[in-house]
Motif scaffolding. Structure first.
Motif, PDB file in Angstrom:
ATOM      1  N   ALA A 168      32.307 -16.930   8.395  1.00  0.00           N
ATOM      2  CA  ALA A 168      32.635 -18.201   8.064  1.00  0.00           C
ATOM      3  C   ALA A 168      33.763 -18.711   9.231  1.00  0.00           C
ATOM      4  O   ALA A 168      33.606 -19.816   9.694  1.00  0.00           O
ATOM      5  CB  ALA A 168      33.490 -18.217   6.870  1.00  0.00           C
ATOM      6  N   MET A 169      34.569 -17.882   9.595  1.00  0.00           N
ATOM      7  CA  MET A 169      35.734 -18.237  10.741  1.00  0.00           C
ATOM      8  C   MET A 169      34.739 -18.374  11.996  1.00  0.00           C
ATOM      9  O   MET A 169      35.035 -19.237  12.909  1.00  0.00           O
ATOM     10  CB  MET A 169      36.507 -16.945  10.915  1.00  0.00           C
ATOM     11  N   LEU A 170      33.722 -17.417  12.476  1.00  0.00           N
ATOM     12  CA  LEU A 170      33.145 -17.696  13.561  1.00  0.00           C
ATOM     13  C   LEU A 170      32.105 -19.122  13.472  1.00  0.00           C
ATOM     14  O   LEU A 170      32.175 -19.825  14.514  1.00  0.00           O
ATOM     15  CB  LEU A 170      31.837 -16.644  13.658  1.00  0.00           C
ATOM     16  N   ALA A 171      31.762 -19.381  12.383  1.00  0.00           N
ATOM     17  CA  ALA A 171      30.987 -20.773  12.205  1.00  0.00           C
ATOM     18  C   ALA A 171      32.071 -21.851  12.738  1.00  0.00           C
ATOM     19  O   ALA A 171      31.529 -22.891  13.168  1.00  0.00           O
ATOM     20  CB  ALA A 171      30.515 -21.024  11.031  1.00  0.00           C
ATOM     21  N   GLU A 172      33.324 -21.732  12.335  1.00  0.00           N
ATOM     22  CA  GLU A 172      34.383 -22.796  12.599  1.00  0.00           C
ATOM     23  C   GLU A 172      34.931 -22.912  13.891  1.00  0.00           C
ATOM     24  O   GLU A 172      35.451 -23.818  14.453  1.00  0.00           O
ATOM     25  CB  GLU A 172      35.595 -22.605  11.556  1.00  0.00           C
ATOM     26  N   GLN A 173      34.423 -21.817  14.843  1.00  0.00           N
ATOM     27  CA  GLN A 173      34.740 -22.047  16.308  1.00  0.00           C
ATOM     28  C   GLN A 173      34.070 -23.015  17.121  1.00  0.00           C
ATOM     29  O   GLN A 173      33.074 -23.286  16.919  1.00  0.00           O
ATOM     30  CB  GLN A 173      34.905 -20.716  17.070  1.00  0.00           C
ATOM     31  N   PRO A 174      34.852 -23.546  18.125  1.00  0.00           N
ATOM     32  CA  PRO A 174      34.435 -24.904  19.020  1.00  0.00           C
ATOM     33  C   PRO A 174      33.243 -24.414  19.523  1.00  0.00           C
ATOM     34  O   PRO A 174      32.894 -22.985  19.887  1.00  0.00           O
ATOM     35  CB  PRO A 174      35.554 -24.892  19.913  1.00  0.00           C
ATOM     36  N   ALA A 175      32.182 -25.113  19.595  1.00  0.00           N
ATOM     37  CA  ALA A 175      31.021 -25.077  20.257  1.00  0.00           C
ATOM     38  C   ALA A 175      30.867 -24.405  21.519  1.00  0.00           C
ATOM     39  O   ALA A 175      29.954 -23.668  22.049  1.00  0.00           O
ATOM     40  CB  ALA A 175      29.918 -26.097  20.019  1.00  0.00           C
ATOM     41  N   ASP A 176      31.886 -24.979  22.411  1.00  0.00           N
ATOM     42  CA  ASP A 176      32.012 -24.685  23.953  1.00  0.00           C
ATOM     43  C   ASP A 176      32.258 -23.238  24.114  1.00  0.00           C
ATOM     44  O   ASP A 176      32.469 -22.808  25.279  1.00  0.00           O
ATOM     45  CB  ASP A 176      32.585 -25.659  24.672  1.00  0.00           C
ATOM     46  N   LEU A 177      33.144 -22.578  23.117  1.00  0.00           N
ATOM     47  CA  LEU A 177      33.518 -21.328  23.263  1.00  0.00           C
ATOM     48  C   LEU A 177      32.292 -20.086  23.619  1.00  0.00           C
ATOM     49  O   LEU A 177      31.289 -20.307  22.870  1.00  0.00           O
ATOM     50  CB  LEU A 177      34.359 -20.767  22.229  1.00  0.00           C
ATOM     51  N   THR A 178      32.361 -19.305  24.372  1.00  0.00           N
ATOM     52  CA  THR A 178      31.407 -18.238  24.837  1.00  0.00           C
ATOM     53  C   THR A 178      31.403 -17.263  23.893  1.00  0.00           C
ATOM     54  O   THR A 178      32.499 -17.047  23.112  1.00  0.00           O
ATOM     55  CB  THR A 178      31.400 -17.942  26.206  1.00  0.00           C
ATOM     56  N   PRO A 179      30.485 -16.445  23.606  1.00  0.00           N
ATOM     57  CA  PRO A 179      30.507 -15.395  22.527  1.00  0.00           C
ATOM     58  C   PRO A 179      31.958 -14.462  22.362  1.00  0.00           C
ATOM     59  O   PRO A 179      32.437 -14.511  20.969  1.00  0.00           O
ATOM     60  CB  PRO A 179      29.380 -14.531  22.785  1.00  0.00           C
TER      61      PRO A 179
END
Length: 199
Positions: A76-87
């Motif tokens: 859930a926390m990963l899904a909330e991260q900004p889309a421009d962040l790399t893995p």
């Protein structure tokens, strides 16, 4: 007015409470009597359930130590991260956010479980099994963010690198008797990983 909780929601919460009670009682008994000396029957008695009920929640005594519910929170926390962040930065931010949300009593349980894993080879092996499941969950999240197939090597490699950094960090934290917040300890390890992998 909000509608009453659905019955299946109530059942799931009751199951979660029972599972948590069993684990808490097991960890207490392991601390008092020793892991090898504590039986499933003793855990069941302390939890006010039957041994057969114990096995409906946990297939083995090892699983009582290994079990946690952190993977869904991490996803859930990963899904909330900004889309421009790399893995790797996205995974690091997700892990930090998830671990920072853990209440003190949960961190205390993690410390007790990790200490047991350090002392017993079978429990360490079970911890590795659980980490593989966590890799699968995180790899799926990374793939979804990037629009990749879940089996894509990038997703699994990034998730594996992050989980591989978390495990020794948790063991070091347990060996220090839980000095500092677990979230800080894990984030320091992931910061090192991010630095090493930075172009």
């Amino acid at each position: 007015m909000s509608s009453p909780p659905r019955p299946e929601g109530l059942r799931e919460r009751k199951k979660a409470r029972t599972r948590r009670t069993i684990q808490e009682q097991a960890l207490r008994l392991f601390a008092e009597r020793g892991y090898d000396e504590t039986t499933v029957e003793q855990i069941a008695e302390a939890s006010e359930i039957s041994p057969s009920t114990f096995f409906r929640y946990f297939p083995s005594k090892e699983e009582v130590v290994a079990h946690d519910d952190h993977a869904p929170l991490l996803a859930a926390m990963l899904a909330e991260q900004p889309a421009d962040l790399t893995p790797i930065p996205a995974l690091r931010a997700a892990v930090r956010a998830a671990f920072a949300q853990l209440p003190h009593e949960e961190e205390t349980r993690i410390l007790a479980r990790t200490r047991l894993q350090l002392r017993h080879a079978a429990l360490r092996a079970k911890a590795v099994d659980n980490m593989i499941c966590t890799i699968d969950v995180l790899a799926e999240g990374v793939a979804r963010r990037a629009g990749l197939d879940v089996a894509d090597p990038l997703s699994r490699t990034a998730a594996g690198a992050v989980v591989g950094a978390i495990l020794p960090a948790m063991f070091a934290w347990a060996e220090s008797d839980g000095a500092g917040r677990l979230a800080d300890t894990v984030d320091e390890a992931l910061a090192l990983l991010e630095t090493v992998l930075r172009p």
